[in-house]
Design an enzyme around this catalytic site. Structure first.
Site, PDB file in Angstrom:
ATOM      1  N   ASP A  95       0.817  -1.215   0.000  1.00 25.21           N
ATOM      2  CA  ASP A  95       0.000   0.000   0.000  1.00 25.21           C
ATOM      3  C   ASP A  95       0.853   1.268   0.000  1.00 25.21           C
ATOM      4  O   ASP A  95       1.735   1.416   0.836  1.00 25.21           O
ATOM      5  CB  ASP A  95      -0.871  -0.029   1.276  1.00 25.21           C
ATOM      6  N   ASP A 145     -10.557   1.841  -4.785  1.00 24.41           N
ATOM      7  CA  ASP A 145     -10.354   3.282  -4.582  1.00 24.41           C
ATOM      8  C   ASP A 145     -10.917   4.133  -5.704  1.00 24.41           C
ATOM      9  O   ASP A 145     -10.713   5.350  -5.715  1.00 24.41           O
ATOM     10  CB  ASP A 145      -8.844   3.589  -4.502  1.00 24.41           C
ATOM     11  N   GLU A 203       1.697  -0.417  -4.783  1.00 25.18           N
ATOM     12  CA  GLU A 203       0.785   0.645  -5.188  1.00 25.18           C
ATOM     13  C   GLU A 203       1.592   1.925  -5.124  1.00 25.18           C
ATOM     14  O   GLU A 203       2.095   2.292  -4.058  1.00 25.18           O
ATOM     15  CB  GLU A 203      -0.435   0.736  -4.263  1.00 25.18           C
TER      16      GLU A 203
HETATM   17  O1  TEU Z   1      -4.606   4.273  -1.572  1.00 29.63           O
HETATM   18  C1  TEU Z   1      -3.800   5.421  -1.580  1.00 29.63           C
HETATM   19  C2  TEU Z   1      -3.936   6.267  -2.778  1.00 29.63           C
HETATM   20  O2  TEU Z   1      -3.033   7.025  -3.080  1.00 29.63           O
HETATM   21  C3  TEU Z   1      -5.120   6.295  -3.649  1.00 29.63           C
HETATM   22  O3  TEU Z   1      -5.917   5.280  -3.437  1.00 29.63           O
HETATM   23  C4  TEU Z   1      -5.856   7.627  -3.422  1.00 29.63           C
HETATM   24  O4  TEU Z   1      -4.922   8.588  -3.360  1.00 29.63           O
HETATM   25  C5  TEU Z   1      -6.641   7.578  -2.141  1.00 29.63           C
HETATM   26  O5  TEU Z   1      -7.820   6.912  -2.477  1.00 29.63           O
HETATM   27  C6  TEU Z   1      -6.925   8.996  -1.623  1.00 29.63           C
HETATM   28  O6  TEU Z   1      -7.407   9.803  -2.647  1.00 29.63           O
HETATM   29  C7  TEU Z   1      -4.221   3.275  -0.632  1.00 29.63           C
HETATM   30  C8  TEU Z   1      -5.383   2.312  -0.458  1.00 29.63           C
HETATM   31  O7  TEU Z   1      -5.642   1.667  -1.706  1.00 29.63           O
HETATM   32  C9  TEU Z   1      -6.567   3.109   0.009  1.00 29.63           C
HETATM   33  O8  TEU Z   1      -7.744   2.300   0.079  1.00 29.63           O
HETATM   34  C10 TEU Z   1      -6.255   3.674   1.385  1.00 29.63           C
HETATM   35  O9  TEU Z   1      -7.306   4.522   1.778  1.00 29.63           O
HETATM   36  C11 TEU Z   1      -4.941   4.478   1.363  1.00 29.63           C
HETATM   37  O10 TEU Z   1      -3.894   3.841   0.636  1.00 29.63           O
HETATM   38  C12 TEU Z   1      -4.419   4.649   2.781  1.00 29.63           C
HETATM   39  O11 TEU Z   1      -3.969   3.403   3.257  1.00 29.63           O
END
Ligand code: TEU
Length: 642
Positions: free
Chosen positions: A280, A410, A338
């Site tokens: 993540d 997301d 990610e």
């Molecule tokens: O997502 C982080 C991320 O950068 C994108 O998903 C987006 O920026 C985020 O939705 C905020 O706009 C990861 C996970 O996939 C997400 O579900 C978590 O909320 C986040 O990290 C924090 O752990």
């Protein structure tokens, strides 16, 4: 080394400079021709500063130069044969556990529910699962705020259930990876609680706990991704950093003791038999020492002030390499990072196999078209996706690999972004799935995509569950937006669109649960469900199954070359996969000279396109019923020839 005397062309020749300039141009909705023309290319940064200094801010150039000089390496550009790996051949399926299948009637998905549905996933043709977090958590961010990395949250089950799931997945010849969230922990994690309780505790160094500024304001101007400052006030003078929610406290990866903890927990899970991790926001783990203020221009452009100081930090490669050596490598475990904000060149430096860092990354640059962000209400032009994947595919060298995804937990549903017209949902969903399954790379399907699920018609704020959406709604009201305007923004970009519960049949709650699901479920489940589609040869589920079977029927397909046609023709996306005679060692003898030819209409209007498949090719799969095939393509029509 880059300096103020460097020219724009020198910047664009630097891997990070290229990615950053491409990103800025994309956010501004501009073409890279702005940069590559000789006049602009000859300009020195010192000249640019004279003209743009007041707009960009004095710190812009120092920060930019430091960022580029922090990266001494360049990606390899020599071309080599693809190195066979199981994760290059696999079709992945992402499960959002709380919304997948409830087995105990509490309206919440759980591990036993996933076990119940494994046979259907195997029948679909899935090779590997990615499980979003199921660890013990206060669920402030639906599990991305972990309180105990070695415990399963009771709503999902127990470690024994997890062991049973791992065994059941492996018994079917499938694999399973879990979500590793180690950029931050919950503020209820024992490490953070100990850090708060005892200022002299070694755990204090596991986080960013800093004194505020003289005036009592936070240590810097960084903004959270979930609205507001990225600092939680602990007492009258002290703050803790949180890039995400105020219950997700960022870890200090500069602490060797902390990094040892992470390696230990990775090994602990690999010992339990999982096959790897999705990491993540893993590119955020190295923060710029001193945590300097973010540049205002970049903050406004990228929406998050301070992001330039952590999206590609000075120790990122070192920490990833160390973690791989100490934890992943001994188990041969798979890793996909990610990496929001990472471009093509940085991605190569994170994943080229000689670097020994990550195997794959999830890029974000294709999720919105230039000049748009997720909460903008616009129609996504598939010609952008075509050129994104065209350019990316042609840049592959064999030292790295491409992940292919369009949806996850997301993002709203891609079909709704492209064209919300329900009458075109079927051909459009099949077109999008074809792009994932027949381009060259590893496809990641997200639960519900195989059904052609579109966005959900939420009707009021109470129906939303996502912390990002709820914070954004309040922030919009604080900015003076009306409740209707704020709700409209959520309806456009809320992550809850992808978090609705899976529909397995047309019984109450779609067979997801015997109880009211934790999140609103619209009535679409009555016709958009797995049962209805598995029995219908023309459904999106069966189309997905057919494409996966086509992939598997051809040894060496994953490694077969990809050739594009008519690249400049608008609304027409056409490519071929040409299977080599010798196949990869990991597969049976290949089919020599076999070709899969794909042609599709990227628009909602019927159009005439050239037919370029070989004369003796047979139409193997199509998303429209045809008696005779002409040059006229229906809206979003896909034709696959073999
Ligand atoms: O997502 C982080 C991320 O950068 C994108 O998903 C987006 O920026 C985020 O939705 C905020 O706009 C990861 C996970 O996939 C997400 O579900 C978590 O909320 C986040 O990290 C924090 O752990």
């Amino acid at each position: 080394m880059i300096s103020m005397q460097s020219r724009v062309r020198d910047i664009y020749a630097h891997p990070i400079g290229r990615d950053v300039l491409d990103k800025i141009l994309m956010q501004m909705g501009r073409s890279s021709k702005w940069i590559t023309n000789p006049f602009v290319g000859s300009l020195r940064l010192s000249t640019l500063k004279k003209f743009l200094g007041s707009t960009l801010g004095d710190d812009f150039f120092d920060t930019f130069i430091a960022l580029l000089n922090s990266e001494p390496d360049k990606p390899r550009t020599d071309r080599v044969a693809d190195k066979p790996s199981w994760w290059k051949e696999a079709v992945f399926y992402q499960i959002y556990p709380i919304s997948f299948q409830d087995s105990n009637g509490d309206g919440l998905g759980d591990l036993q529910g996933i076990i119940q549905r494994l046979d259907i996933l195997q029948d679909l043709g899935i090779d590997a699962l990615w499980l979003c977090p199921v660890y013990d958590s206060p669920l402030d961010d639906n599990g991305y705020d972990i309180r105990n990395y070695r415990k399963i949250h009771q709503q999902f089950g127990s470690l024994e259930d997890m062991d049973e799931l791992i065994a059941a997945v492996h018994a079917r010849g499938m694999r399973i990876i879990m979500d590793l969230v180690v950029n931050h922990s919950s503020d209820e994690h024992p490490f953070f609680l100990e850090a708060l309780k005892d200022p002299n505790s070694p755990k204090r160094d596991y986080y960013f706990i800093r004194q505020g500024k003289e005036d009592g304001s936070p240590p810097n101007n960084w903004k959270s991704f979930f609205s507001g400052p990225a600092w939680k006030k602990l007492d009258d003078k002290t703050y803790a950093l949180h890039l995400f929610s105020s219950k997700q406290m960022d870890f200090n990866w500069d602490s060797p003791a902390f990094r040892k903890e992470v390696a230990g927990l990775v090994r602990w899970w690999l010992e339990r038999g999982i096959d790897g991790f999705r990491l993540d926001v893993i590119n955020y783990i190295s923060k710029q020492p001193g945590l300097p203020d973010g540049n205002r221009f970049i903050g406004d452009l990228m929406e998050y002030t301070g992001i330039e100081h952590y999206f590609y930090g000075p120790k990122l490669h070192a920490y990833l390499h160390e973690l791989r050596q100490k934890a992943f490598e001994p188990y041969g475990a798979f890793s996909v990072g990610e990496t929001p904000g990472i471009g093509l060149q940085m991605g190569k430096l994170l994943t080229q196999d000689h670097r020994q860092e990550l195997d794959l990354i999830f890029n974000f640059d294709h999720l919105e078209t230039p000049g748009h962000v997720r909460f903008d209400d616009y129609l996504y032009d598939l010609n952008f996706l075509k050129h994104y994947y065209l350019d990316y595919s042609k840049a592959l060298t064999g030292h790295e690999w491409l992940s292919l995804y369009l949806e996850n937990h997301d993002n709203p549903r891609m079909s709704s972004k492209v064209n919300p017209d329900p009458s075109l949902r079927d051909p459009l969903s099949k077109l999008l799935i074809t792009i994932l399954l027949l381009l060259k790379g590893t496809p990641f399907l997200f639960q519900g995509q195989e059904l052609g699920r579109g966005n959900q018609a939420f009707t009021c704020l109470d129906e939303f569950r996502d912390v990002e959406s709820l914070n954004k709604y309040q922030a919009l009201l604080d900015e003076g937006k009306s409740e209707e305007e704020a709700l409209a923004v959520l309806l456009t970009g809320s992550r809850d669109h992808s978090r609705i519960v899976m529909a397995w049949d047309d019984s109450l709650h779609g067979g997801f649960s015997s109880a009211q699901p934790w999140i609103k479920q619209d009535d679409l489940y009555k016709e958009v469900n797995v049962d209805a589609q598995r029995d219908n040869p023309d459904s999106i589920w069966r189309f997905t199954q057919d494409l996966i079977r086509l992939r598997k029927s051809i040894a060496g397909f994953a490694y077969s070359d990809i050739h594009f046609f008519e690249e400049g023709r608008k609304d027409y996306f056409c490519w071929e996969r040409r299977i080599k005679a010798e196949s990869s060692p990991s597969q049976k003898a290949g089919h020599s000279g076999q070709v899969i030819h794909v042609a599709m209409n990227l628009s909602a209007e019927g159009k005439d396109f050239p037919t370029l498949q070989k004369a003796d090719a047979q139409l193997a799969i199509c998303n429209y019923p045809h008696k005779a095939v002409t040059t006229f393509f229906e809206p979003y029509e896909v034709r696959i020839w073999q």
